[in-house]
Scaffold this active site. Structure first.
Site, PDB file in Angstrom:
ATOM      1  N   ASP A  14     101.032 -86.523 -46.097  1.00 38.00           N
ATOM      2  CA  ASP A  14     101.685 -87.400 -47.258  1.00 38.00           C
ATOM      3  C   ASP A  14     100.642 -87.561 -48.150  1.00 38.00           C
ATOM      4  O   ASP A  14      99.813 -88.937 -47.902  1.00 38.00           O
ATOM      5  CB  ASP A  14     102.212 -88.511 -46.466  1.00 38.00           C
ATOM      6  CG  ASP A  14     102.978 -89.246 -47.700  1.00 38.00           C
ATOM      7  OD1 ASP A  14     103.242 -88.804 -48.674  1.00 38.00           O
ATOM      8  OD2 ASP A  14     103.676 -90.394 -47.320  1.00 38.00           O
ATOM      9  N   PHE A  53     108.322 -98.527 -46.843  1.00 36.56           N
ATOM     10  CA  PHE A  53     108.954 -99.654 -47.183  1.00 36.56           C
ATOM     11  C   PHE A  53     108.487-100.363 -48.614  1.00 36.56           C
ATOM     12  O   PHE A  53     107.575-100.096 -49.070  1.00 36.56           O
ATOM     13  CB  PHE A  53     108.801-100.948 -46.071  1.00 36.56           C
ATOM     14  CG  PHE A  53     107.239-101.201 -45.950  1.00 36.56           C
ATOM     15  CD1 PHE A  53     106.788-102.244 -46.723  1.00 36.56           C
ATOM     16  CD2 PHE A  53     106.351-100.889 -44.951  1.00 36.56           C
ATOM     17  CE1 PHE A  53     105.307-102.553 -46.934  1.00 36.56           C
ATOM     18  CE2 PHE A  53     105.275-101.407 -44.801  1.00 36.56           C
ATOM     19  CZ  PHE A  53     104.762-102.299 -45.750  1.00 36.56           C
ATOM     20  N   HIS A 106      95.408 -94.361 -48.343  1.00 34.50           N
ATOM     21  CA  HIS A 106      94.694 -94.256 -47.007  1.00 34.50           C
ATOM     22  C   HIS A 106      95.002 -92.973 -46.665  1.00 34.50           C
ATOM     23  O   HIS A 106      94.758 -92.719 -45.182  1.00 34.50           O
ATOM     24  CB  HIS A 106      95.208 -95.441 -46.199  1.00 34.50           C
ATOM     25  CG  HIS A 106      96.788 -95.647 -45.993  1.00 34.50           C
ATOM     26  ND1 HIS A 106      97.541 -96.890 -46.253  1.00 34.50           N
ATOM     27  CD2 HIS A 106      97.941 -94.439 -45.723  1.00 34.50           C
ATOM     28  CE1 HIS A 106      98.823 -96.929 -46.302  1.00 34.50           C
ATOM     29  NE2 HIS A 106      98.972 -95.292 -45.787  1.00 34.50           N
ATOM     30  N   HIS A 145      94.334 -98.828 -41.519  1.00 31.03           N
ATOM     31  CA  HIS A 145      95.266 -98.827 -42.640  1.00 31.03           C
ATOM     32  C   HIS A 145      96.760 -99.668 -42.329  1.00 31.03           C
ATOM     33  O   HIS A 145      97.443 -99.644 -43.093  1.00 31.03           O
ATOM     34  CB  HIS A 145      95.753 -97.302 -43.204  1.00 31.03           C
ATOM     35  CG  HIS A 145      96.821 -96.681 -42.100  1.00 31.03           C
ATOM     36  ND1 HIS A 145      96.921 -96.714 -40.702  1.00 31.03           N
ATOM     37  CD2 HIS A 145      97.765 -95.837 -42.576  1.00 31.03           C
ATOM     38  CE1 HIS A 145      97.725 -95.996 -40.130  1.00 31.03           C
ATOM     39  NE2 HIS A 145      98.336 -95.721 -41.112  1.00 31.03           N
ATOM     40  N   GLY A 146      96.754 -99.992 -40.811  1.00 33.46           N
ATOM     41  CA  GLY A 146      97.744-100.813 -40.618  1.00 33.46           C
ATOM     42  C   GLY A 146      97.433-101.333 -39.306  1.00 33.46           C
ATOM     43  O   GLY A 146      96.404-101.339 -38.597  1.00 33.46           O
TER      44      GLY A 146
END
Length: 487
Positions: free
Chosen positions: A148, A228, A343, A399-400
């Protein structure tokens, strides 16, 4: 109930290449998912075609995925890994799974590796682990960027009292539903317009020419998995952010925020798989490192990938901007501030006085005073951060929160009752979404942020309130069969 019956023509019509994969897919689907409708079966097959690496090693669909994943040509001299890998720093190592660490150790032994780091949200991926940062000299690793390409966060901050979210919840839910589409194969009937679609690069490569029509139809869509779009409350806590020098320029206080997370859709996946196949053909590596095959930027294929990667990154950004512009128009105002960051990308940067290619696969750029957003989960806050430019992490951060539970494990252990109780407890309304994205499937965001407090400083928090995700997945067949969707 009639049994599923697929034809080779059905698969070719959705883009499956000629070859053994067609018969493999037909046999597996008709045997394991015989009670699905033709439409649902083709939806699954489209998702696998778009991101085959996300389905490998996970139940009966793995054979289809493996047949689609590029494989190196047989023959040719194998390039050995270095016996000793480069040193790399690990942040939050006590809660990083062994699989991710092992993948990073393998990447560190590449003869082209010059520096690396592993972020506290890391977990195993394909090639470079998710949360992995790797610097190379004049070469790019397509699977070091990921499938991605350009997956990113985008945050709009509005001068609107956040209490409006609870007072006018149906209005804000409607805006999320109308602003974008979710799903692996989702396309718009009416195409959006953006200057990225007029770029010269589309005409410079046959691959891109063939992808442009679909890219038009997916422009402004959001994908599936952990992608999201959500409304929430923003608390700006840093006393210094109101100064222009901070790069932020907002007063301390509470705001309404719109946060989105998605990438380059089928465009990025197609570019990644195409050039990974070429890289594997050009450079045969040992099995454990096969997905880390690289392209030299001085060769034609490397230059092509670099061009296509940057186009996909800009395309991903355009998707976010279209969504945010649509909603801003409906709100009747412009955002006071936007914060966004890739990211899944590769950058040309300077490290120890020389130019290197820094791959951040699931890692946020955190250069000195660089702004970014690090999300938690559908109930945990996202952190608006300012980078410190820490050399030890190659100016990177997580990144999270990072997964602590695989999608298969989440689907098999988390109940809808548990998820709904968590949503109620945190005052969050969920539109779509599935058990594989439940908050307890993720690491604690506060623990992750504490492990990287010398990499970034927090200037504000985003608290999700109305969350929109892909409502069509996971379906019952996924829960029963334990398949993975999205990453």
């Amino acid at each position: 109930m009639s049994k599923l019956k697929l034809r080779g023509k059905d698969l070719r019509n959705i883009g499956y290449p000629e070859g053994p994969v067609i018969s493999i897919a037909m046999n597996i689907m008709e045997k394991n998912f015989k009670h699905l409708s033709l439409e649902d079966a083709l939806e699954i097959l489209r998702a696998i075609l778009q991101s085959p690496n996300q389905y490998a090693h996970e139940g009966p669909l793995d054979k289809i995925a493996e047949a689609l994943i590029p494989k190196p040509k047989i023959g040719g001299e194998e390039i050995p890994l270095n016996k000793t890998g480069i040193d790399f720093n690990v942040f939050g190592g006590e809660f990083i799974e062994s699989g991710a660490l092992q993948q990073m150790y393998t990447a560190a032994k590449l003869p082209v590796a010059v520096a690396g780091a592993l972020m506290p949200d890391a977990h195993a991926g394909y090639g470079l682990p998710i949360g992995g940062v790797l610097a190379t000299e004049n070469v790019v690793i397509p699977y070091g960027v990921g499938v991605d390409i350009g997956c990113r966060m985008c945050l709009s901050i509005f001068d609107i009292d956040p209490i409006e979210l609870s007072k006018r919840e149906p209005y804000f839910k409607r805006e999320l539903n109308e602003a974008t589409l979710f799903g692996a194969g989702a396309t718009f009937e009416k195409e959006s317009d953006h200057e990225v679609m007029e770029r010269d690069e589309w005409n410079q490569l046959g691959l891109l020419q063939g992808l442009q029509a679909r890219a038009w139809k997916q422009l402004g869509s959001s994908g599936s998995g952990n992608h999201f779009v959500e409304f929430g409350t923003i608390d700006i806590s840093d006393e210094n952010v109101s100064s222009e020098e901070s790069g932020f320029g907002l007063k301390k206080g509470r705001y309404l925020g719109l946060l989105s997370h998605s990438g380059s859709r089928a465009l990025g996946a197609s570019i990644a798989n195409h050039y990974t196949k070429i890289a594997k053909e050009k450079r045969k590596l040992p099995g454990e490192a096969a997905n880390l095959a690289w392209l030299d930027l001085s060769e034609q294929e490397g230059a092509e990938y670099w061009m296509a990667m940057n186009l996909a990154g800009d395309y991903a950004s355009a998707c976010h901007h279209i969504i945010h512009d649509k909603i801003a128009r409906q709100l009747g105002t412009k955002p006071l501030k936007m914060v966004e960051n890739h990211h899944n990308f590769a950058w040309k940067e300077t490290w120890e006085g020389r130019e290197v290619i820094v791959h951040r696969k699931g890692a946020t750029p955190a250069g000195k005073n660089m702004l970014g957003i690090i999300p938690g989960s559908m109930t945990a806050p996202g952190f608006i951060v300012r980078g410190k430019g820490e050399p030890a992490s190659l100016s990177s951060a997580s990144h999270g929160a990072g997964r602590k539970m695989s999608r298969t494990a989440a689907l098999n252990t988390i109940t809808h009752t548990t998820l709904n109780e968590m949503l109620r407890h945190h005052g969050v309304t969920l539109i779509g979404g599935g058990l594989d994205e439940a908050p307890i499937a993720y690491k604690d965001i506060y623990t992750v942020m504490n492990a990287q407090k010398h990499l970034v400083e927090t200037v504000g928090l985003f608290y999700p309130k109305i969350v929109k995700m892909d409502g069509a997945q996971p379906k019952n067949w996924q829960k029963k069969k334990g398949e993975i969707l999205g990453e």
